[in-house]
Design a protein around this motif. Structure first.
Motif, PDB file in Angstrom:
ATOM      1  N   ALA A   1     155.704 100.269  62.471  1.00 20.30           N
ATOM      2  CA  ALA A   1     154.635 100.251  63.609  1.00 20.30           C
ATOM      3  C   ALA A   1     153.326 100.689  62.926  1.00 20.30           C
ATOM      4  N   SER A   2     152.986 101.192  61.823  1.00 20.45           N
ATOM      5  CA  SER A   2     151.394 101.089  61.461  1.00 20.45           C
ATOM      6  C   SER A   2     151.328  99.889  60.889  1.00 20.45           C
TER       7      SER A   2
ATOM      8  N   HIS B   1     152.228  97.076  62.005  1.00 21.72           N
ATOM      9  CA  HIS B   1     151.901  96.154  63.298  1.00 21.72           C
ATOM     10  C   HIS B   1     150.619  96.405  63.812  1.00 21.72           C
ATOM     11  N   LYS B   2     150.183  97.597  63.855  1.00 23.64           N
ATOM     12  CA  LYS B   2     149.104  98.316  64.397  1.00 23.64           C
ATOM     13  C   LYS B   2     147.945  97.762  63.644  1.00 23.64           C
TER      14      LYS B   2
ATOM     15  N   ASN C   1     147.344  94.019  64.142  1.00 24.14           N
ATOM     16  CA  ASN C   1     146.767  93.653  65.506  1.00 24.14           C
ATOM     17  C   ASN C   1     145.532  93.959  65.594  1.00 24.14           C
ATOM     18  N   GLU C   2     144.905  94.939  64.703  1.00 25.43           N
ATOM     19  CA  GLU C   2     143.621  95.390  64.728  1.00 25.43           C
ATOM     20  C   GLU C   2     142.662  94.243  63.903  1.00 25.43           C
TER      21      GLU C   2
END
Length: 209
Positions: free
Chosen positions: A58-59, A61-62, A65-66
């Motif tokens: 999850a981190s 992918h975050k 995206n950023e």
């Protein structure tokens, strides 16, 4: 307290965690960069009992995206063109206003400065250093011919783009003389041709000091 290796394998198989190698591949960075991001908290991770880092997907992918958002934002916001100054010189107040209104509708990166004769134009040039000069020739006081000769004799303004719009006939203009590189348009002003000349001047080299 660390999770066991079996817990680590179960979490990894469930696609909740990934290795630092996988994170580096997904993010397109080096293994060392991933380690630094883990250390500064940009990526969430824990160590197995064997000392291997497991990073939360999850981190990752975050952060992906950023990074994509930053790249897209940079591409969507190109640098605005530099605004240049255009000096209009004519002793006809009504025509100066018409010039101003017409140029405002061209949506070009220019600001307009005005002068009513050659002498005032030279003062404005000294104050504001315009990039483009659009001038009449027949004016009281200092006319356009003398003003242009003065400019071309000055090294600081010799490369300034000059465009002439005049009611004088071509024979008279040629007999007095203008530099060959200066475009000359008749009055009434052919605004479509004038705009093309201004756009060409904007795309050319800027005046140099």
């Amino acid at each position: 307290m660390h999770k066991s290796d079996s817990d680590s394998d179960l979490a990894y198989n469930a696609a909740e965690f990934c290795s630092t190698k996988d994170a580096a591949r997904l993010l397109g960075v080096s293994h060392r960069t991933v380690q630094l991001w883990v250390e500064n908290g940009a990526l969430q991770a824990w160590k197995t009992a064997g000392g291997h880092r497991r990073i939360t997907v999850a981190s990752v992918h975050k952060l992906v995206n950023e990074r994509r958002g930053i790249s897209a934002g940079a591409a969507a916001a190109p640098a605005a063109p530099a605004v240049k100054k255009l000096l209009l010189v004519d002793d006809d107040h009504t025509l100066l206003r018409l010039y101003e209104l017409e140029i405002a509708g061209w949506n070009l990166p220019v600001t307009v400065v005005k002068a009513q004769d050659g002498f005032e134009a030279l003062i404005r040039i000294g104050e504001q250093r315009p990039d483009i000069l659009v001038s009449d020739l027949s004016m009281p006081g200092m006319d356009g011919f003398r003003m242009i000769r003065t400019l071309r004799a000055d090294a600081s303004s010799v490369n300034m783009a000059v465009i002439v719009v005049s009611g004088l006939d071509r024979t008279t203009i040629d007999s007095i003389g203008l530099p060959d590189d200066i475009p000359v348009f008749p009055k009434p002003v052919p605004f479509n041709q004038l705009r093309a000349a201004v756009e060409q001047a904007l795309s050319g080299p800027a005046d140099t000091i």
